[in-house]
Design a protein around this motif. Sequence first.
Motif, PDB file in Angstrom:
ATOM      1  N   LYS A 144       4.684  16.312  25.921  1.00 10.68           N
ATOM      2  CA  LYS A 144       5.648  17.381  25.615  1.00 10.68           C
ATOM      3  C   LYS A 144       5.591  18.473  26.677  1.00 10.68           C
ATOM      4  CE  LYS A 144       7.175  20.687  22.246  1.00 10.68           C
ATOM      5  NZ  LYS A 144       7.011  21.496  21.119  1.00 10.68           N
ATOM      6  N   ARG A 145       4.394  18.937  26.996  1.00  7.19           N
ATOM      7  CA  ARG A 145       4.259  19.985  28.021  1.00  7.19           C
ATOM      8  C   ARG A 145       4.815  19.525  29.367  1.00  7.19           C
ATOM      9  NH1 ARG A 145      -0.963  20.588  26.139  1.00  7.19           N
ATOM     10  NH2 ARG A 145      -1.782  19.738  28.067  1.00  7.19           N
ATOM     11  N   ALA A 146       4.526  18.293  29.739  1.00  6.25           N
ATOM     12  CA  ALA A 146       5.005  17.774  31.023  1.00  6.25           C
ATOM     13  C   ALA A 146       6.528  17.754  31.070  1.00  6.25           C
ATOM     14  CB  ALA A 146       4.444  16.375  31.271  1.00  6.25           C
ATOM     15  N   LEU A 147       7.151  17.280  30.000  1.00  3.02           N
ATOM     16  CA  LEU A 147       8.614  17.148  30.002  1.00  3.02           C
ATOM     17  C   LEU A 147       9.308  18.495  29.827  1.00  3.02           C
ATOM     18  CD1 LEU A 147       8.954  13.821  28.011  1.00  3.02           C
ATOM     19  CD2 LEU A 147       8.957  14.168  30.490  1.00  3.02           C
ATOM     20  N   GLU A 148       8.718  19.382  29.050  1.00  2.00           N
ATOM     21  CA  GLU A 148       9.304  20.718  28.919  1.00  2.00           C
ATOM     22  C   GLU A 148       9.219  21.487  30.234  1.00  2.00           C
ATOM     23  OE1 GLU A 148       8.909  21.721  24.164  1.00  2.00           O
ATOM     24  OE2 GLU A 148       7.298  22.388  25.493  1.00  2.00           O
ATOM     25  N   SER A 149       8.234  21.184  31.054  1.00  2.00           N
ATOM     26  CA  SER A 149       8.138  21.869  32.348  1.00  2.00           C
ATOM     27  C   SER A 149       9.302  21.497  33.269  1.00  2.00           C
ATOM     28  CB  SER A 149       6.790  21.576  33.033  1.00  2.00           C
ATOM     29  OG  SER A 149       6.750  20.245  33.512  1.00  2.00           O
ATOM     30  N   ARG A 169      23.549   3.494  23.932  1.00  2.00           N
ATOM     31  CA  ARG A 169      23.456   4.202  25.219  1.00  2.00           C
ATOM     32  C   ARG A 169      22.182   5.036  25.356  1.00  2.00           C
ATOM     33  NH1 ARG A 169      28.987   7.166  26.157  1.00  2.00           N
ATOM     34  NH2 ARG A 169      27.959   8.449  24.600  1.00  2.00           N
ATOM     35  N   LEU A 170      21.351   5.049  24.313  1.00  2.00           N
ATOM     36  CA  LEU A 170      20.111   5.799  24.334  1.00  2.00           C
ATOM     37  C   LEU A 170      19.185   5.277  25.432  1.00  2.00           C
ATOM     38  CD1 LEU A 170      18.323   7.906  22.728  1.00  2.00           C
ATOM     39  CD2 LEU A 170      17.405   5.912  21.509  1.00  2.00           C
ATOM     40  N   LYS A 171      18.586   6.189  26.175  1.00  2.00           N
ATOM     41  CA  LYS A 171      17.593   5.836  27.186  1.00  2.00           C
ATOM     42  C   LYS A 171      16.238   5.718  26.495  1.00  2.00           C
ATOM     43  CE  LYS A 171      20.645   6.813  30.405  1.00  2.00           C
ATOM     44  NZ  LYS A 171      21.402   5.853  31.106  1.00  2.00           N
ATOM     45  N   LEU A 172      15.443   4.727  26.894  1.00  2.00           N
ATOM     46  CA  LEU A 172      14.168   4.442  26.250  1.00  2.00           C
ATOM     47  C   LEU A 172      13.045   4.364  27.268  1.00  2.00           C
ATOM     48  CD1 LEU A 172      15.608   1.499  24.187  1.00  2.00           C
ATOM     49  CD2 LEU A 172      14.855   3.637  23.186  1.00  2.00           C
ATOM     50  N   LEU A 173      11.945   5.034  26.971  1.00  2.00           N
ATOM     51  CA  LEU A 173      10.736   4.928  27.785  1.00  2.00           C
ATOM     52  C   LEU A 173       9.589   4.579  26.850  1.00  2.00           C
ATOM     53  CD1 LEU A 173       9.210   5.217  30.473  1.00  2.00           C
ATOM     54  CD2 LEU A 173       8.902   7.648  29.915  1.00  2.00           C
ATOM     55  N   LEU A 174       9.006   3.398  27.055  1.00  5.35           N
ATOM     56  CA  LEU A 174       7.894   2.951  26.228  1.00  5.35           C
ATOM     57  C   LEU A 174       6.590   3.091  26.998  1.00  5.35           C
ATOM     58  CD1 LEU A 174       9.463  -0.210  24.568  1.00  5.35           C
ATOM     59  CD2 LEU A 174       9.173   2.070  23.586  1.00  5.35           C
ATOM     60  N   PRO A 187      -3.414   4.855  31.371  1.00  3.58           N
ATOM     61  CA  PRO A 187      -3.175   6.291  31.485  1.00  3.58           C
ATOM     62  C   PRO A 187      -2.219   6.576  32.645  1.00  3.58           C
ATOM     63  CG  PRO A 187      -5.291   5.756  32.460  1.00  3.58           C
ATOM     64  CD  PRO A 187      -4.731   4.477  31.892  1.00  3.58           C
ATOM     65  N   PHE A 188      -1.451   7.631  32.504  1.00  2.00           N
ATOM     66  CA  PHE A 188      -0.524   8.048  33.544  1.00  2.00           C
ATOM     67  C   PHE A 188      -0.756   9.523  33.826  1.00  2.00           C
ATOM     68  CE2 PHE A 188       1.695   7.730  29.430  1.00  2.00           C
ATOM     69  CZ  PHE A 188       1.892   9.083  29.160  1.00  2.00           C
ATOM     70  N   THR A 189      -0.263   9.951  34.969  1.00  5.50           N
ATOM     71  CA  THR A 189      -0.363  11.366  35.315  1.00  5.50           C
ATOM     72  C   THR A 189       0.861  12.092  34.763  1.00  5.50           C
ATOM     73  OG1 THR A 189       0.852  11.166  37.400  1.00  5.50           O
ATOM     74  CG2 THR A 189      -1.558  10.778  37.479  1.00  5.50           C
ATOM     75  N   LEU A 190       0.775  13.409  34.732  1.00 10.55           N
ATOM     76  CA  LEU A 190       1.923  14.206  34.299  1.00 10.55           C
ATOM     77  C   LEU A 190       3.119  13.936  35.201  1.00 10.55           C
ATOM     78  CD1 LEU A 190       0.224  17.613  33.446  1.00 10.55           C
ATOM     79  CD2 LEU A 190       0.845  15.751  31.907  1.00 10.55           C
ATOM     80  N   GLU A 191       2.879  13.837  36.487  1.00 15.26           N
ATOM     81  CA  GLU A 191       3.988  13.582  37.415  1.00 15.26           C
ATOM     82  C   GLU A 191       4.597  12.203  37.175  1.00 15.26           C
ATOM     83  OE1 GLU A 191       7.028  13.949  39.783  1.00 15.26           O
ATOM     84  OE2 GLU A 191       5.749  15.619  39.186  1.00 15.26           O
ATOM     85  N   GLN A 192       3.797  11.220  36.826  1.00 14.47           N
ATOM     86  CA  GLN A 192       4.348   9.879  36.572  1.00 14.47           C
ATOM     87  C   GLN A 192       5.257   9.868  35.345  1.00 14.47           C
ATOM     88  OE1 GLN A 192       0.496   7.921  36.527  1.00 14.47           O
ATOM     89  NE2 GLN A 192       1.021   6.762  38.380  1.00 14.47           N
ATOM     90  N   ILE A 193       4.883  10.560  34.285  1.00 11.71           N
ATOM     91  CA  ILE A 193       5.740  10.581  33.094  1.00 11.71           C
ATOM     92  C   ILE A 193       7.011  11.375  33.375  1.00 11.71           C
ATOM     93  CG2 ILE A 193       4.611  12.546  31.930  1.00 11.71           C
ATOM     94  CD1 ILE A 193       5.807   9.509  30.015  1.00 11.71           C
ATOM     95  N   ARG A 194       6.878  12.459  34.108  1.00 12.78           N
ATOM     96  CA  ARG A 194       8.060  13.249  34.464  1.00 12.78           C
ATOM     97  C   ARG A 194       9.004  12.425  35.333  1.00 12.78           C
ATOM     98  NH1 ARG A 194       5.904  18.166  37.328  1.00 12.78           N
ATOM     99  NH2 ARG A 194       8.029  18.941  37.168  1.00 12.78           N
ATOM    100  N   SER A 195       8.450  11.707  36.298  1.00 15.52           N
ATOM    101  CA  SER A 195       9.255  10.874  37.193  1.00 15.52           C
ATOM    102  C   SER A 195       9.941   9.735  36.432  1.00 15.52           C
ATOM    103  CB  SER A 195       8.363  10.315  38.306  1.00 15.52           C
ATOM    104  OG  SER A 195       9.093   9.465  39.141  1.00 15.52           O
TER     105      SER A 195
END
Length: 120
Positions: free
Chosen positions: A18-23, A75-80, A105-113
């Motif tokens: 949540k924090r990563a995406l809200e940023s 049309r919903l975008k999905l990230l699993l 595990p992923f980094t904050l930048e990877q989830i944002r990307s």
Amino acid sequence: MAHILLADDDKATRDLVKRALESDGHKVDLTQDGAEALDRLIAAPEGIDVLVSDVHMPGLDGIDLARRAIETSPRLKLLLMSGFAEELDRAQALKSPNLNVIIKPFTLEQIRSAVRTLIA
């Protein structure tokens, strides 16, 4: 920016993602499992742009959630997200052009990307 629905049974992961995406300026709504996320999607299918979900959750898992989400809102975008390669192989079987996967595990930048790529 996008309105994102995040489903994960792990509070630490929910808070981190949540924090990563809200940023990046996204609005992020949290759910604790697949059933709760599906209820939100059914209630407002046009209000959600992206569903980010863990694959391994009790009850309605992320794969079944994604399958039902595609039926509800094609049309919903999905990230699993998953730490288990075999689960991500199951996700790829959904064959949706709006689906992406990310390995934990992923980094904050990877989830944002990953989210940026989906909504681009």
